[in-house]
Every structure is written in structure tokens, then in C-alpha cells.
Design a protein around this motif. Sequence first.
Motif, short mmCIF file in Angstrom:
data_model
loop_
_atom_site.label_atom_id
_atom_site.label_comp_id
_atom_site.label_asym_id
_atom_site.label_seq_id
_atom_site.Cartn_x
_atom_site.Cartn_y
_atom_site.Cartn_z
N GLY A 194 20.11 -8.88 -7.66
CA GLY A 194 19.41 -7.94 -6.60
C GLY A 194 19.90 -6.54 -6.80
O GLY A 194 20.67 -6.04 -7.83
N THR A 205 17.70 -1.70 -0.58
CA THR A 205 18.29 -2.73 -1.62
C THR A 205 17.31 -3.74 -2.09
O THR A 205 15.95 -3.91 -1.61
CB THR A 205 19.15 -3.69 -0.67
OG1 THR A 205 18.38 -4.30 0.21
CG2 THR A 205 20.32 -2.70 0.09
N VAL A 206 17.56 -4.47 -3.03
CA VAL A 206 16.87 -5.74 -3.07
C VAL A 206 17.43 -7.03 -2.78
O VAL A 206 18.65 -7.20 -3.40
CB VAL A 206 16.40 -5.84 -4.70
CG1 VAL A 206 15.49 -7.19 -5.04
CG2 VAL A 206 15.50 -4.58 -5.10
N ASP A 207 17.31 -7.49 -1.73
CA ASP A 207 18.05 -8.60 -1.13
C ASP A 207 18.28 -9.84 -1.83
O ASP A 207 17.23 -10.75 -1.58
CB ASP A 207 17.87 -8.85 0.26
CG ASP A 207 18.99 -9.60 1.02
OD1 ASP A 207 19.53 -10.27 0.39
OD2 ASP A 207 18.74 -9.39 2.57
N PRO A 208 19.31 -10.37 -2.43
CA PRO A 208 19.19 -11.73 -3.24
C PRO A 208 18.96 -12.76 -2.52
O PRO A 208 18.76 -13.92 -2.56
CB PRO A 208 20.40 -11.43 -4.37
CG PRO A 208 21.58 -10.78 -3.49
CD PRO A 208 20.54 -9.61 -2.73
N ILE A 211 15.63 -13.62 -1.27
CA ILE A 211 14.89 -13.97 -2.47
C ILE A 211 15.53 -15.57 -3.04
O ILE A 211 14.65 -16.43 -3.29
CB ILE A 211 15.17 -13.17 -3.82
CG1 ILE A 211 14.61 -11.82 -3.45
CG2 ILE A 211 14.54 -13.65 -4.96
CD1 ILE A 211 15.09 -10.51 -4.41
N GLU A 251 25.11 -7.85 -4.26
CA GLU A 251 24.09 -7.74 -5.35
C GLU A 251 23.61 -9.14 -5.80
O GLU A 251 22.29 -8.98 -6.45
CB GLU A 251 25.12 -7.25 -6.59
CG GLU A 251 25.69 -6.00 -6.49
CD GLU A 251 24.68 -4.96 -7.06
OE1 GLU A 251 24.20 -3.93 -6.56
OE2 GLU A 251 24.03 -5.30 -8.09
N ALA A 282 11.48 -14.12 -8.07
CA ALA A 282 12.24 -13.02 -8.26
C ALA A 282 11.49 -11.84 -9.03
O ALA A 282 11.81 -10.42 -8.27
CB ALA A 282 13.55 -13.20 -9.41
N HIS A 285 9.54 -9.75 -6.37
CA HIS A 285 10.55 -8.87 -5.38
C HIS A 285 11.51 -7.85 -6.12
O HIS A 285 12.14 -7.26 -5.48
CB HIS A 285 11.34 -9.86 -4.64
CG HIS A 285 10.84 -10.69 -3.66
ND1 HIS A 285 10.37 -10.40 -2.28
CD2 HIS A 285 10.65 -12.02 -3.63
CE1 HIS A 285 9.90 -11.28 -1.61
NE2 HIS A 285 9.95 -12.46 -2.47
N ALA A 287 13.64 -8.45 -8.68
CA ALA A 287 14.88 -8.78 -8.94
C ALA A 287 14.84 -9.67 -10.02
O ALA A 287 13.60 -9.84 -10.69
CB ALA A 287 15.46 -9.63 -7.90
#
Length: 389
Positions: A194, A205-208, A211, A251, A282, A285, A287
Motif C-alpha cells: 500500500g 495512505t493506502v492501508d495494507p 486490505i 507500507e 487490493a 483499494h 493497492a
Amino acid sequence: MPVLNRAAELHDEVAGWRRHIHAHPELGFDLPGTANFVAERLREFGCDQVETGIGQSGIVAVIKGNRGDGPTIGLRADMDALPIVETSGAGHASGTLGIMHACGHDGHTAMLLGAAKYLAETRNFSGTCVLIFQPAEEIGQGAKAMIDDGVLDRFGIDRVFGMHNMPGLKAGSFAIKPAGIMGSVSRFTLRVIGVGGHAARPNATVDPIVIASQIITALQTIVGRNTDPVSSVVVSVTSMAAGTAFNIIPEQAEMLGTVRTLEAAQVEETRAAIERIAQGIAAAHGATVEFEFDNPATVTFNHGAETDLAANVAADIAGEAGTDRDAKPVLAGEDFSHMLNARPGAFIFIGNGESAGLHHPAYDFNDAIIPQGISYWVRLTETALKPAT
Ligand SMILES: [Zn+2]
Ligand SMILES: [Zn+2]
């Protein structure tokens, strides 16, 4: 017919070997002490040929019958231990902290050595018996390494047989079934990539972690919604690692997991479903996902004629009452599967009685079943390689 008299006579000696191997456990391919011990015994017995270093640290011994020419069978035992701190409290417990024989490979090796001693003395068969002592079963690599090193071709092996002890099954009884008896084992890694940042600004952010959580939940639908309901499949996420602090969105999030099944076709179907679900979630979102998948043990598939042969031999020793010919399969894996992919053969369970389970720190192989194990190997050899009358 009960156990062979000579197998009963060998009981104490073989139990001594078993305890010696148990007290000196080694891992994977790195088995210098165990392999030396095995090779020394095989040479003492007067086997026709003893070769070491096959598949790195595997050992092969050849015993020719004295009843004329015939086909060649392979009998296989595994020699490696596990990275577990032993708590059995036995007098012969591991002398190496953090390594122990928690799967009974010490017993498998000792019983096959006992059979080698017997067969080298008597040689009451036509053709050739090849004894295969394999490294690295627990890491799923040893059988393949020995096959890649030519063990089946170089020694002309026509059929192969294996045996594993089974806690909870009556001591010295046997259990087998045709077709899939142990599961295919696959491993996978899913890495969600992410965009990291401050925990107070998730919008940047892209929150892993979020996800990955959705992926884990969605994977539970594979067995329930994608798999044929009459098939057996397990999909388990067994490890999840992400993040370093309460105020940082990381990340990456990494998941490890396993797929088990008794049907070869389900492996690829399940692999594709995991990848599709993970990539789809993924992507939704923003990611990406890295996906790795491998299949270190295939389905342990028992061939029909060899399963009948093995079950009949077991019944000679333990009686019909002590021989389950329609055993319940287990989804644990066994890399002997690779040998059964290459040659017809059969894998049988021998009861270890009411002991701690396999891979448990208090497990110990049951020395009382040694005569049954030796008798099985000897009778199997004398039956499969019966001289023409
Ligand atoms: Zn094991
Ligand atoms: Zn094992």
C-alpha cells in the motif's frame, strides 16, 4: 500370522538403535551423524551395495535375493527430525536443545534397518530389495532430491513402499486406503503493498492492514463457495505480519498460508482463486499484491494393486481386525508422494498407540511396535518378490 520370530529377537537391538538416533537428532539435509550410523549398520549387515550422498545425504542399500532373478522393490524410511524443544522426559531424550524426533523418523529408520539386517541374513526372495533412507522429509525436499539424483532409475526400482507411525491408532495395527491417503501441501505468501503514512492521516495512505484483513476474510469463501462440496480443501492463513508502531500506517502487510487437499485438480483451482480474490480486493483499494505459491508435497496417492498387496501383508501380521483397509485420509503431507508419482506403490500407517501427537514436544516413538514394523517390511519383500514355484 503374528510377527516373525527373528523380528522379535531383533527387538532390543533395534530399539537401541532407535534410542541412539532419537538422542542425536538432526535437521533437513544436514544429517552427518544419522547418515553415518545408518551406513555403518548397513555395511555390517553385508548388504550387496551401500551408497551414500544420494540426494545430498540420502543412503541406499541393495540386497539381492538368493532365489533367482526378479523385479526390484524400494522400501523407504525418512531420517530427519524437527526444530522443537523436547519435553518427553525420556531417558533417551534429545541431547541437542531445540531439535527432536517428534515425528518418529527415528523409529522409521530403525525399523527399516532391522528389516535390512533380517533380509541380508535370509535373502528368501527372487529379485532385489532396495532400502532408501531419505533426508529432509520435514522440509518437503528430500524425496525429490533423491529422485532427481536418480534413485529410482539407477537402482531399477519398479515399485515403492513407505510407512509412517500414527499416534491414536492401536499400537502395531495398520491402516491404509487406495487413492489419496495424505494431502497435497501448498504454501503461499501474499504481500499487500500500500502507501504508508501517519496514522492520523489515513486519507493520505493506502492501508495494507485493512486490505489484508478483507483478503483473509474473503479467502474463507473459497472452500464454502468455490470448491466442489464433495471435495476436501483447506485454505488457512497462518501468519500475518505488518506494522511497527501505534502511530504509523505501514507500507506492507504479509500473510503466509497453506492449502491442503486430497485431489490434485483442486491445487490449481484453489491457487487461482486465492490470486483472483487477493488481486481483486487490493485493486479495489488502490493497492497491489505480490503472490507466491508452491506445492512441496503432492497428494500421497496409493496405487490399487500395491495397496491390496500392502494390506494383505499387514493382515498377515496384525490380523484382519488389526488392519483398516479403508483408513480415513489425513490432510497432513508427505513428500513420499513424489515417489508415488514416479512409480506404483503404497504408503501405510502403523499404530503408535496412545502417545502424544506427531510434532508435539512430548511425542515419542513407541518401541513396542518395532517387531510389527520389521515384520511388515520383511513380509512385503518376500511377498512382492515371491519366487516362482
Ligand atoms: Zn512430520
Ligand atoms: Zn513424519
